[in-house]
Structures are given as C-alpha cells and as structure tokens.
Design an enzyme around this catalytic site. Structure first.
Site, PDB file in Angstrom:
ATOM      1  CG  HIS A  34      -1.942  -1.116   1.303  1.00 19.92           C
ATOM      2  ND1 HIS A  34      -3.050  -0.766   0.531  1.00 19.92           N
ATOM      3  CD2 HIS A  34      -2.006  -2.286   1.817  1.00 19.92           C
ATOM      4  CE1 HIS A  34      -3.696  -2.048   0.739  1.00 19.92           C
ATOM      5  NE2 HIS A  34      -3.277  -2.856   1.274  1.00 19.92           N
ATOM      6  CG  LEU A  92     -23.940   8.858  11.607  1.00 14.83           C
ATOM      7  CD1 LEU A  92     -24.296  10.313  11.688  1.00 14.83           C
ATOM      8  CD2 LEU A  92     -25.052   8.061  12.163  1.00 14.83           C
ATOM      9  CD1 TRP A 143      -4.415   3.033   2.722  1.00 11.00           C
ATOM     10  CD2 TRP A 143      -3.958   3.865   4.833  1.00 11.00           C
ATOM     11  NE1 TRP A 143      -5.270   4.011   3.161  1.00 11.00           N
ATOM     12  CE2 TRP A 143      -5.237   4.335   4.331  1.00 11.00           C
ATOM     13  CE3 TRP A 143      -3.522   4.135   6.142  1.00 11.00           C
ATOM     14  CZ2 TRP A 143      -5.814   5.117   4.918  1.00 11.00           C
ATOM     15  CZ3 TRP A 143      -4.372   5.185   7.096  1.00 11.00           C
ATOM     16  CH2 TRP A 143      -5.503   5.552   6.257  1.00 11.00           C
TER      17      TRP A 143
HETATM   18  S1  MYA Z   1     -15.216   5.340   3.827  1.00  9.99           S
HETATM   19  C1  MYA Z   1     -16.125   5.800   2.379  1.00  9.99           C
HETATM   20  C2  MYA Z   1     -15.128   6.032   1.190  1.00  9.99           C
HETATM   21  N1  MYA Z   1     -15.711   6.559   0.100  1.00  9.99           N
HETATM   22  C3  MYA Z   1     -16.141   5.893  -0.940  1.00  9.99           C
HETATM   23  O1  MYA Z   1     -16.264   4.728  -1.190  1.00  9.99           O
HETATM   24  C4  MYA Z   1     -17.027   6.932  -2.061  1.00  9.99           C
HETATM   25  C5  MYA Z   1     -16.731   6.199  -3.361  1.00  9.99           C
HETATM   26  N2  MYA Z   1     -15.249   6.269  -3.745  1.00  9.99           N
HETATM   27  C6  MYA Z   1     -14.502   7.311  -3.589  1.00  9.99           C
HETATM   28  O2  MYA Z   1     -14.899   8.487  -3.763  1.00  9.99           O
HETATM   29  C7  MYA Z   1     -13.212   6.942  -4.038  1.00  9.99           C
HETATM   30  O3  MYA Z   1     -12.863   5.687  -4.668  1.00  9.99           O
HETATM   31  C8  MYA Z   1     -12.139   6.875  -2.704  1.00  9.99           C
HETATM   32  C9  MYA Z   1     -10.438   6.579  -3.040  1.00  9.99           C
HETATM   33  C10 MYA Z   1     -12.201   8.521  -2.138  1.00  9.99           C
HETATM   34  C11 MYA Z   1     -12.393   6.177  -1.452  1.00  9.99           C
HETATM   35  N3  MYA Z   1     -10.416   4.787   2.985  1.00  9.99           N
HETATM   36  O4  MYA Z   1      -7.338   8.818  -4.618  1.00  9.99           O
HETATM   37  P1  MYA Z   1      -6.807   7.428  -4.871  1.00  9.99           P
HETATM   38  C12 MYA Z   1      -6.627   4.228  -0.548  1.00  9.99           C
HETATM   39  C13 MYA Z   1      -9.120   5.047   3.230  1.00  9.99           C
HETATM   40  O5  MYA Z   1      -5.884   6.990  -6.164  1.00  9.99           O
HETATM   41  P2  MYA Z   1      -9.699   6.911  -5.401  1.00  9.99           P
HETATM   42  C14 MYA Z   1     -14.823   7.017   4.630  1.00  9.99           C
HETATM   43  O6  MYA Z   1     -15.363   7.827   4.175  1.00  9.99           O
HETATM   44  C15 MYA Z   1      -6.132   3.126  -1.501  1.00  9.99           C
HETATM   45  O7  MYA Z   1      -6.105   1.899  -0.483  1.00  9.99           O
HETATM   46  N4  MYA Z   1      -8.076   4.759   2.175  1.00  9.99           N
HETATM   47  O8  MYA Z   1      -8.136   6.383  -5.113  1.00  9.99           O
HETATM   48  C16 MYA Z   1     -13.903   6.717   5.697  1.00  9.99           C
HETATM   49  C17 MYA Z   1      -4.960   3.692  -2.080  1.00  9.99           C
HETATM   50  O9  MYA Z   1      -3.954   3.633  -0.881  1.00  9.99           O
HETATM   51  P3  MYA Z   1      -2.954   2.548  -0.814  1.00  9.99           P
HETATM   52  C18 MYA Z   1      -8.643   4.260   0.836  1.00  9.99           C
HETATM   53  O10 MYA Z   1     -10.328   5.700  -5.564  1.00  9.99           O
HETATM   54  C19 MYA Z   1     -12.450   7.344   5.039  1.00  9.99           C
HETATM   55  C20 MYA Z   1      -5.156   4.994  -2.107  1.00  9.99           C
HETATM   56  O11 MYA Z   1      -6.408   5.392  -1.263  1.00  9.99           O
HETATM   57  C21 MYA Z   1     -10.027   4.296   0.755  1.00  9.99           C
HETATM   58  O12 MYA Z   1      -9.525   7.883  -6.416  1.00  9.99           O
HETATM   59  C22 MYA Z   1     -11.474   7.022   6.093  1.00  9.99           C
HETATM   60  C23 MYA Z   1      -5.583   5.390  -3.613  1.00  9.99           C
HETATM   61  O13 MYA Z   1      -6.054   6.724  -3.693  1.00  9.99           O
HETATM   62  C24 MYA Z   1     -11.015   4.345   1.951  1.00  9.99           C
HETATM   63  N5  MYA Z   1     -12.371   4.349   1.867  1.00  9.99           N
HETATM   64  O14 MYA Z   1     -10.354   7.473  -4.141  1.00  9.99           O
HETATM   65  C25 MYA Z   1      -9.801   7.625   5.446  1.00  9.99           C
HETATM   66  N6  MYA Z   1     -10.402   3.868  -0.462  1.00  9.99           N
HETATM   67  O15 MYA Z   1      -1.926   2.574  -2.173  1.00  9.99           O
HETATM   68  C26 MYA Z   1      -8.919   7.484   6.392  1.00  9.99           C
HETATM   69  C27 MYA Z   1      -9.228   3.823  -1.146  1.00  9.99           C
HETATM   70  O16 MYA Z   1      -1.855   2.884   0.261  1.00  9.99           O
HETATM   71  C28 MYA Z   1      -8.943   8.227   7.678  1.00  9.99           C
HETATM   72  N7  MYA Z   1      -8.244   4.229  -0.249  1.00  9.99           N
HETATM   73  O17 MYA Z   1      -3.539   1.388  -0.682  1.00  9.99           O
HETATM   74  C29 MYA Z   1      -7.511   8.145   8.307  1.00  9.99           C
HETATM   75  C30 MYA Z   1      -7.397   8.960   9.453  1.00  9.99           C
HETATM   76  C31 MYA Z   1      -7.142  10.333   9.212  1.00  9.99           C
HETATM   77  C32 MYA Z   1      -7.282  11.293  10.416  1.00  9.99           C
HETATM   78  C33 MYA Z   1      -6.183  11.271  11.342  1.00  9.99           C
HETATM   79  C34 MYA Z   1      -6.127  12.085  12.514  1.00  9.99           C
HETATM   80  C35 MYA Z   1      -5.089  11.821  13.547  1.00  9.99           C
END
Ligand code: MYA
Length: 439
Positions: free
Chosen positions: A59, A439, A62
C-alpha cells in the site's frame, strides 16, 4: 505469504512470487504487480485466507501511516512517536495545478447543497452499482455539526477555474474508549472523490490534510469505517437486512426470490403486524436526555470499543429529528427510563430504475434493553419504521444485535464493514466487542 495460502495458489497451478528482501525501486513496482495479482486472485476465490494475505499487499500510502500492519503484536496505545503541535506542518499539503483547498461551511445553504450533490452523485455504491447512499441535507448537518465540531475539519477540494467542489473528507471530535483507555479521536467520514478524478492518488492527499488539521489541535488518533480492507482493521462487522416492503425490494433487485419462493409467500413471510408490544414506549423527549445518556454510557462501557457521549452529545445524536433519527424510550410508572431504541434514516438512490428513484432504509443505531428483551424492543422498532414508510431495516452484527437478527428475520448482507483506528493499536475485536455505530 503463509504456507496455507501458498498451497492454495500452487494447487491452482499458479506461481507464487514473493518480493525480494531488498529490491530496488523498479523491482518493487514489478514484484508488486505479480505479488498483488496473486493476492487479488486469492481474494476472489478464497476470501478468508486471502484477507489475511492482503496484509502483505503493498500500500503505497497506507504503508507510510501509523496503522497496524501484518500480525505483529504491539502494546495498546499510539503507534507513532509522540509529537507536539509545533512539529506539525503549518501550511496545507500541495495539490495538483488547477485545484485548491476549501474549508466547507455547511451553514451556508449553497455549500450544503454542493456537499449534498457531490455525495449524492459520487459516494458509496454497492458492488453492482445498483444503489448509492443518498444522505439528505438535514442528515449531513446532523452528522457533521456534532457538539464541539471544528469547521476546519470539513475539508474540500475545488477546481480553481470554476470553484466546483470535487472531493471532500470530514472529521468530528469523539471521545473513544479503546480497551479501557479514553482517547480523544477524530471520527473520519465522507471521504469522496468525484468519479472523473478517481485513481489519481487524491485520497492520500485528503487524508494527510485532514490529519494535519486534526494534529494542529493536538489530537493524534482517529476512528473510521470502510467497506474496503485496508491495513489493518480493528474489527469487522457484517450488515443484515430486514425486509419491510417486500414487493419493492424484489422490484428494485435489492432482494431476490429463492428457487421455491413465490412473491405472495415472500410478502407473507415478511409481513409485520402493526401492533406495538412494549407498553408505554414513546418517542424520546428532551427531558429524557440525562437518563438516556447515563443508561447508554453504562451499557456501552461493557464493550471493548465505544464512544462516550456527554449530555449535549446524547441530545444531539439521539433526540428525534424528522427524517433523520428516530428514538423511543420506555419509562416506568416511577418516571425511570428503562429501555431505549433508535435508528437513523439513510436512503439510497436506486440507480437506473424506471419505477423507483429511492429505497428508504432505516439503520439500527444505539439500543439498550433492561426491562424487556432486546428482540421485543427491536420488533417495536420495525413497526415504527414501517409506520414511517421505510422499505428495509438494516443493522450490523455488533453489540448484542445477534439476539434479534435471526428471530426477527434479518437476512445476511454481502458486504463487510471494517472498523479502523489511526495511530492507536488494540488487538482485533470480535463483532460482539464493537460498541460503535458510525453514520
Ligand atoms: S469510507 C467511504 C469512502 N468513500 C467511498 O467509498 C466513496 C466512493 N469512492 C471514492 O470516492 C474514491 O474511490 C475514494 C478513493 C475517495 C474512496 N479509506 O485517490 P486514490 C486508499 C481509506 O488514487 P480513489 C470513509 O469515508 C487506497 O487503499 N483509504 O483512490 C472513511 C490507496 O492507498 P494505498 C482508501 O479511488 C474514510 C489510495 O487510497 C479508501 O480515487 C477514512 C488510492 O488513492 C478508503 N475508503 O479514491 C479515511 N479507498 O495505495 C482514512 C481507497 O496505500 C482516515 N483508499 O492502498 C484516516 C485518519 C485520518 C485522520 C487522522 C487524525 C489523527
């Protein structure tokens, strides 16, 4: 890769490629694709074994983050070294040319509509792209304007040329109990990227930017859920669905008739008698907040992971709101609130259906039963949901929900919901140890 999985691949006649101990950058990319191909194939064919294996998947993002990887046992607590606010990057992360950051103000009706539209058109869909969550505007205000929320944690990306909102991620503050420790966390939700901008690595930038903004307030951990498997869940739950409007669910393809099932029989099977069973159950009112809050904290504290609500938060999350959240209490003749049941309204758009635009879904939220069996309380919740015209009642198999899932004819869904902590390690929880509903 473990021996069990290797054996499966070999039986299938597939060559298992393991990455070299110290490959160069080029080699990493090549080895990764072979290795990942094997894993993806395994995932498709042998879910569970593959699930464990996907911890070894590379990843790019990640793997650089403070989240658990592999099977190494760690001490309960933060994964990252302790940092101070002074060490946090002061300026926002860079975005590709043509895009800019935007802090979302959902008190502004136009911005709320922009957020609504982005999610309504681009947020989570089921595997077959038949249904997509349709969070209402009122729901989004409820979800994002929790007591003590920071507008700065509602992060958007806009196209500079026309100001169009193209991506977002949000955080709200939460006091999370994790294996006996109280940790101030950000609850992250609504990560969404416009369909035209997918796979361009924008998600890691959004995640890093919201992390930066959370860190600037001296907070270092987060809780989130996702359907996708990432490094590495702290828990895994399954959705269950209780059919309420049988005919519509068949019509839209949400449910299907089994081989020996006819539609009239199916409708009969899921018919719910319109009778409330728990004497005196009524909608929750403001005066119930102190008792409900105390009851909820006492109840939730038996789970391994749970969120503590103070009275303001209990009022915010649990007092009924039209078309958003529904809560009912049972009050004894001495005025003691003894039982509590709640669900929220999250419809989905039915994609490309000539007859129906939406499916109206109730989601079980927090429930506490002390004087009646939980199954009886939930039976009444089903009746209330039917009276509000819901088509289906969903729940996860967490907390004590297994007590009513079978008797009330909930059917097993096909998606898992994974629970994650960012920068906080606890050993993996079973479904029954999870006391958090996001949610
Ligand atoms: S979960 C709901 C997520 N949203 C959707 O499923 C809606 C429809 N999909 C999309 O909008 C896109 O496909 C998303 C990815 C935005 C999901 N959580 O930009 P990329 C990693 C975390 O090229 P895209 C919710 O809202 C993926 O493994 N990471 O990909 C909770 C890869 O990384 P790696 C995810 O498809 C969110 C990278 O992203 C997720 O264009 C919690 C690819 O990026 C996912 N659901 O966009 C977020 N999906 O190469 C984390 C894919 O490493 C929060 N990826 O595998 C963490 C804490 C932050 C705060 C910390 C505070 C201290």
């Amino acid at each position: 890769m473990n021996e069990e999985a290797k054996e499966v691949l070999e039986k299938l006649g597939l060559k298992v490629e393991e990455p070299d101990a110290q490959p160069g950058i080029e080699e990493v990319t090549q080895e990764k694709s072979k290795h990942q191909e094997s894993i993806e194939l395994l995932t498709a064919m042998y879910g569970d074994i593959a699930m464990r294996e996907s911890d070894q998947k590379i990843h790019k993002f990640w793997d650089t983050q403070p989240v658990p990887k592999g099977e190494v046992e760690k001490n309960v607590g933060p994964l990252d070294e302790v940092k101070t606010v002074a060490e946090v990057r002061q300026e926002p992360y860079g975005l590709p040319a043509g895009f800019q950051w935007s802090t979302l103000n959902i008190d502004d009706t136009n911005e709320l509509t922009e957020v609504y539209n982005l999610l309504n058109e681009n947020y989570v869909e089921d595997y077959d792209a038949c249904f997509r969550f349709d969070y209402s505007r009122e729901f989004l205000k409820w979800a994002l304007q929790a007591p003590g929320f920071y507008q700065n944690w509602h992060v958007g990306i806009r196209q500079s040329s026309n100001n169009k909102l193209l991506a977002m991620i949000t955080g709200i503050p939460a006091k999370v109990h994790a294996r006996g420790n109280l940790v101030k966390m950000a609850e992250i939700n609504f990560l969404c990227i416009h369909k035209k901008l997918r796979s361009k690595r924008l998600a890691p930038v959004l995640i890093k930017e919201v992390t930066r903004r959370v860190n600037l307030l001296d907070q270092w951990s987060a809780v989130y859920t996702a359907g996708v498997y990432l490094p590495k869940p702290v828990g895994k739950c399954r959705y269950y669905h209780r059919t309420l409007n049988a005919k519509k669910l068949i019509d839209i393809g949400f449910s299907a008739l089994g081989p020996r099932m006819t539609l009239p029989r199916y409708i009969r099977l899921y018919k719910v008698e319109d009778t409330i069973k728990v004497p005196g159950i009524r909608p929750m009112e403001a005066k119930d907040v102190p008792q409900v809050q105390a009851m909820l904290v006492k109840y939730l504290s038996r789970f391994t992971m749970w969120i503590e609500f103070d009275q303001h938060e209990a009022a915010h999350w649990l007092l009924p709101r039209d078309n958003v959240v529904y809560s009912y209490v049972v009050e004894s003749s001495e005025g003691i609130v003894t039982d509590f049941v709640s669900f929220y309204n999250l419809p989905s758009t039915v994609i490309d259906n000539p007859k129906y635009s939406h499916v109206k879904a109730a989601y079980s939220f927090y429930n506490v039963a002390t004087t009646v069996p939980l199954v009886t309380l939930m039976q009444d919740a089903l009746v209330f949901a039917i009276r509000e015209d819901f088509d289906v009642f969903n729940c996860l198999d967490l907390m004590e929900n297994d007590k009513f899932i079978e008797p009330l004819k909930f059917g097993k869904g096909d998606g898992d919901l994974h629970y994650y902590f960012y920068n906080y390690f606890i050993p993996e929880c079973t479904e029954r140890e999870v006391g958090i509903v996001l949610l």
